[in-house]
Scaffold this motif. Structure first.
Motif: not given
Length: 209
Positions: A25-27, A75-84, A110-114
């Motif tokens: 979920i992108d916040q 805890t922290a939001e992941l934003f794991g769909s972003h590359a970094c 999650w898809p983040h690469r870095r």
């Protein structure tokens, strides 16, 4: 920013098999911004990331901006769909410079690469390469067979700690031998992650010099 992928579509399909596309979920609309001046090194950019003594930040990096939001005490939001992506640990925590099991699991999941983590005195950067992607494939295979049964078992056995215990079980299935003492993990986590899970690890001082 992480280097481009050789086969972005194969990477997307791999993460679709992990359910990452449906669950992230992108916040970002709630984020503040820090401008990144031109000409900085990677380390200088990472030292711009916000920190706090008693709570975590989460966010992501873009070529000219850092986007961030304050989160919880642990805890922290992941934003794991972003590359970094990045998150911080509370700088006053006694183990602020130690990755947690959720940190490790979520980097793979999650898809983040870095992803960058800011601790008390250190910053560490994890990058995915072909060795890490092979580990992600093994996680996808394991979860396709064991996720529901393992999570059900952990809920029955551990209650509120079920998610953490599930993540530990998933990492153990990948070959990560979690030390019994946190002191051993604190001194050996870099080698363990590189050798057992194929992470590419860079460690920096949080304060330049």
């Amino acid at each position: 920013m992480p280097p481009p992928l050789g086969d972005p579509e194969a990477y997307r399909l791999l993460y679709a098999s992990l359910g990452a596309e449906a669950c992230d979920i992108d916040q970002s609309e709630q984020c503040g911004e820090i401008a990144v001046p031109p000409g900085l090194t990677d380390a200088e950019v990472y030292r711009l990331l916000p920190t706090a003594p008693d709570f975590e930040y989460g966010g992501y990096l873009m070529p000219t901006r850092i986007r961030y939001m304050p989160c919880g005490a642990e805890t922290a939001e992941l934003f794991g769909s972003h590359a970094c992506s990045f998150h911080t640990h509370p700088t006053d925590h006694p183990y602020a410079d130690v990755p947690s099991a959720p940190d490790v699991y979520q980097f793979l999941k999650w898809p983040h690469r870095r992803t960058i983590t800011v601790g008390g005195t250190l910053i560490w950067v994890w990058d995915k390469d072909q060795a890490t992607i092979a580990t992600v494939r093994r996680l996808a295979d394991w979860e396709s067979e064991h996720l529901v049964a393992t999570m059900t078992e952990m809920v029955n056995r551990h209650g509120a700690d079920a998610v953490l215990e599930y993540q530990l079980a998933a990492l153990e299935s990948l070959g990560l031998v979690w030390p019994d003492r946190i002191e051993d993990w604190a001194t050996g986590w870099r080698d363990l992650l590189e050798e057992q899970l194929g992470f590419r690890v860079t460690v920096l001082n949080r304060v330049g010099g």
